[in-house]
Scaffold this motif. Structure first.
Motif, PDB file in Angstrom:
ATOM      1  N   ILE A 135       8.092  48.779 -17.252  1.00  0.00           N
ATOM      2  CA  ILE A 135       8.267  49.968 -16.419  1.00  0.00           C
ATOM      3  C   ILE A 135       9.447  49.785 -15.469  1.00  0.00           C
ATOM      4  O   ILE A 135      10.283  50.692 -15.300  1.00  0.00           O
ATOM      5  CB  ILE A 135       6.973  50.272 -15.638  1.00  0.00           C
ATOM      6  N   ASP A 136       9.547  48.608 -14.876  1.00  0.00           N
ATOM      7  CA  ASP A 136      10.649  48.324 -13.949  1.00  0.00           C
ATOM      8  C   ASP A 136      11.994  48.414 -14.671  1.00  0.00           C
ATOM      9  O   ASP A 136      12.951  49.013 -14.156  1.00  0.00           O
ATOM     10  CB  ASP A 136      10.459  46.934 -13.349  1.00  0.00           C
ATOM     11  N   THR A 137      12.060  47.841 -15.874  1.00  0.00           N
ATOM     12  CA  THR A 137      13.327  47.834 -16.618  1.00  0.00           C
ATOM     13  C   THR A 137      13.728  49.230 -17.071  1.00  0.00           C
ATOM     14  O   THR A 137      14.877  49.643 -16.890  1.00  0.00           O
ATOM     15  CB  THR A 137      13.216  46.901 -17.839  1.00  0.00           C
ATOM     16  N   THR A 138      12.787  49.960 -17.669  1.00  0.00           N
ATOM     17  CA  THR A 138      13.131  51.277 -18.208  1.00  0.00           C
ATOM     18  C   THR A 138      13.419  52.298 -17.116  1.00  0.00           C
ATOM     19  O   THR A 138      14.138  53.269 -17.355  1.00  0.00           O
ATOM     20  CB  THR A 138      12.014  51.812 -19.120  1.00  0.00           C
ATOM     21  N   SER A 139      12.886  52.079 -15.921  1.00  0.00           N
ATOM     22  CA  SER A 139      13.147  53.012 -14.815  1.00  0.00           C
ATOM     23  C   SER A 139      14.280  52.531 -13.918  1.00  0.00           C
ATOM     24  O   SER A 139      14.542  53.136 -12.866  1.00  0.00           O
ATOM     25  CB  SER A 139      11.890  53.188 -13.964  1.00  0.00           C
ATOM     26  N   SER A 140      14.953  51.454 -14.316  1.00  0.00           N
ATOM     27  CA  SER A 140      16.037  50.862 -13.516  1.00  0.00           C
ATOM     28  C   SER A 140      15.576  50.512 -12.106  1.00  0.00           C
ATOM     29  O   SER A 140      16.310  50.666 -11.126  1.00  0.00           O
ATOM     30  CB  SER A 140      17.243  51.817 -13.458  1.00  0.00           C
ATOM     31  N   GLY A 141      14.309  50.072 -12.021  1.00  0.00           N
ATOM     32  CA  GLY A 141      13.787  49.586 -10.765  1.00  0.00           C
ATOM     33  C   GLY A 141      13.294  50.623  -9.785  1.00  0.00           C
ATOM     34  O   GLY A 141      12.888  50.275  -8.667  1.00  0.00           O
ATOM     35  N   ILE A 142      13.280  51.889 -10.180  1.00  0.00           N
ATOM     36  CA  ILE A 142      12.866  52.926  -9.228  1.00  0.00           C
ATOM     37  C   ILE A 142      11.378  53.269  -9.330  1.00  0.00           C
ATOM     38  O   ILE A 142      10.868  54.041  -8.527  1.00  0.00           O
ATOM     39  CB  ILE A 142      13.691  54.222  -9.393  1.00  0.00           C
ATOM     40  N   MET A 143      10.691  52.686 -10.319  1.00  0.00           N
ATOM     41  CA  MET A 143       9.283  53.006 -10.510  1.00  0.00           C
ATOM     42  C   MET A 143       8.499  51.743 -10.809  1.00  0.00           C
ATOM     43  O   MET A 143       8.985  50.833 -11.474  1.00  0.00           O
ATOM     44  CB  MET A 143       9.113  54.015 -11.652  1.00  0.00           C
ATOM     45  N   CYS A 148       2.863  54.535 -11.462  1.00  0.00           N
ATOM     46  CA  CYS A 148       2.400  55.172 -12.698  1.00  0.00           C
ATOM     47  C   CYS A 148       0.892  55.357 -12.716  1.00  0.00           C
ATOM     48  O   CYS A 148       0.376  56.154 -13.510  1.00  0.00           O
ATOM     49  CB  CYS A 148       2.851  54.363 -13.909  1.00  0.00           C
ATOM     50  N   ARG A 149       0.198  54.640 -11.860  1.00  0.00           N
ATOM     51  CA  ARG A 149      -1.250  54.789 -11.762  1.00  0.00           C
ATOM     52  C   ARG A 149      -1.642  55.887 -10.775  1.00  0.00           C
ATOM     53  O   ARG A 149      -2.824  56.181 -10.609  1.00  0.00           O
ATOM     54  CB  ARG A 149      -1.876  53.464 -11.331  1.00  0.00           C
ATOM     55  N   GLY A 150      -0.663  56.494 -10.146  1.00  0.00           N
ATOM     56  CA  GLY A 150      -0.931  57.550  -9.183  1.00  0.00           C
ATOM     57  C   GLY A 150      -0.882  58.926  -9.809  1.00  0.00           C
ATOM     58  O   GLY A 150      -1.155  59.092 -11.002  1.00  0.00           O
ATOM     59  N   ARG A 151      -0.509  59.900  -9.005  1.00  0.00           N
ATOM     60  CA  ARG A 151      -0.449  61.285  -9.484  1.00  0.00           C
ATOM     61  C   ARG A 151       0.569  61.404 -10.611  1.00  0.00           C
ATOM     62  O   ARG A 151       1.693  60.942 -10.502  1.00  0.00           O
ATOM     63  CB  ARG A 151      -0.070  62.230  -8.335  1.00  0.00           C
ATOM     64  N   MET A 152       0.151  62.052 -11.697  1.00  0.00           N
ATOM     65  CA  MET A 152       0.994  62.111 -12.882  1.00  0.00           C
ATOM     66  C   MET A 152       2.108  63.146 -12.716  1.00  0.00           C
ATOM     67  O   MET A 152       1.888  64.242 -12.194  1.00  0.00           O
ATOM     68  CB  MET A 152       0.136  62.445 -14.104  1.00  0.00           C
ATOM     69  N   THR A 153       3.310  62.792 -13.163  1.00  0.00           N
ATOM     70  CA  THR A 153       4.454  63.699 -13.163  1.00  0.00           C
ATOM     71  C   THR A 153       5.157  63.589 -14.512  1.00  0.00           C
ATOM     72  O   THR A 153       4.944  62.625 -15.266  1.00  0.00           O
ATOM     73  CB  THR A 153       5.454  63.342 -12.052  1.00  0.00           C
ATOM     74  N   ASP A 154       6.036  64.522 -14.812  1.00  0.00           N
ATOM     75  CA  ASP A 154       6.795  64.452 -16.054  1.00  0.00           C
ATOM     76  C   ASP A 154       7.723  63.239 -16.065  1.00  0.00           C
ATOM     77  O   ASP A 154       7.966  62.648 -17.126  1.00  0.00           O
ATOM     78  CB  ASP A 154       7.607  65.737 -16.257  1.00  0.00           C
ATOM     79  N   LEU A 155       8.238  62.844 -14.890  1.00  0.00           N
ATOM     80  CA  LEU A 155       9.090  61.661 -14.828  1.00  0.00           C
ATOM     81  C   LEU A 155       8.300  60.406 -15.181  1.00  0.00           C
ATOM     82  O   LEU A 155       8.799  59.531 -15.911  1.00  0.00           O
ATOM     83  CB  LEU A 155       9.701  61.515 -13.435  1.00  0.00           C
ATOM     84  N   ILE A 156       7.081  60.313 -14.701  1.00  0.00           N
ATOM     85  CA  ILE A 156       6.237  59.165 -15.056  1.00  0.00           C
ATOM     86  C   ILE A 156       5.933  59.176 -16.543  1.00  0.00           C
ATOM     87  O   ILE A 156       5.984  58.129 -17.211  1.00  0.00           O
ATOM     88  CB  ILE A 156       4.941  59.165 -14.229  1.00  0.00           C
ATOM     89  N   ARG A 157       5.629  60.326 -17.098  1.00  0.00           N
ATOM     90  CA  ARG A 157       5.382  60.424 -18.538  1.00  0.00           C
ATOM     91  C   ARG A 157       6.585  59.904 -19.332  1.00  0.00           C
ATOM     92  O   ARG A 157       6.440  59.134 -20.291  1.00  0.00           O
ATOM     93  CB  ARG A 157       5.089  61.873 -18.933  1.00  0.00           C
TER      94      ARG A 157
END
Length: 211
Positions: A135-143, A148-157
């Protein structure tokens, strides 16, 4: 080619092992609800072994008189000429939405709860450290995993879909991992899934039922 394909009335060529696992798991879930199995419909699932090998198998089986369909990703497309020959010859094509691999279709398509359940299943299989690193790598460290265990968003998906298809230690790439996720999570979640994903799954099983 799997030998059981030659004994079937219909053959569904899947791009890879994860698609085979998905359909097997969904089939198991449907059977618990009293629906007819793919085997009883006379349908065999065949792993093509990659996008470039789909139509070698599909067109060969179609030429022998089998009823054949293809289920593939849409992130990397097969040779258009081979696919055209297949469709003109009466073959049926199923694919995820434009540009989507299976992981993207899943994480975009299941309900918010379904996304969380898939994430936790990945943690069970691979451990928190690996999943967090993906998750850290694919989000370039912003997530983070906690995000991801919190409120779901399209960005998290989107982030989870990209993390799930990480080349090394992909979350659900094996037949068994995807089969269990489909049986336990995706199948039960399907009534709550987004309409386009539910429709794609239903189209495949409707084809199988017409065998």
């Amino acid at each position: 080619m799997q030998p059981d394909a030659f004994l079937a009335r219909s053959v569904l060529i899947c791009e890879g092992a994860s698609e085979v696992g998905l359909l097997r798991g969904l089939d198991l879930h449907r059977m618990t609800a009293g629906q007819v199995s793919l085997n009883a419909h006379g349908v065999a699932l065949v792993d093509a072994g990659g996008v470039t090998k789909i139509y070698v198998r599909a067109n060969a089986l179609a030429s022998l008189g089998y009823r054949v369909a293809v289920l593939r990703d849409d992130d990397v497309k097969p040779d258009a000429g081979e696919e055209g020959v297949f469709e003109v010859g009466g073959g049926d094509l199923f694919k995820w939405q434009d540009g989507q691999a299976l992981e993207q279709a899943l994480f975009a398509g299941v309900s918010d709860n379904g996304v969380h359940l898939l994430l936790e299943r990945a943690v069970e299989i691979h451990g928190e450290e690996l999943i967090a690193a993906h998750i850290d790598t694919t989000s370039s460290g912003i997530m983070s995993l906690a995000d991801c265990r919190g409120r779901m968003t399209d960005l998290i998906r989107t982030t989870l879909a990209d993390a799930a298809k990480y080349k090394k230690n992909s979350w659900f790439k094996t037949v068994s991992c995807m089969e269990e996720a489909a049986r336990d999570i995706i199948g039960p979640d399907l009534p709550n899934a987004r309409p386009e994903f539910r429709a794609a799954i239903e189209a495949v099983f409707n084809w199988c039922a017409d065998a």
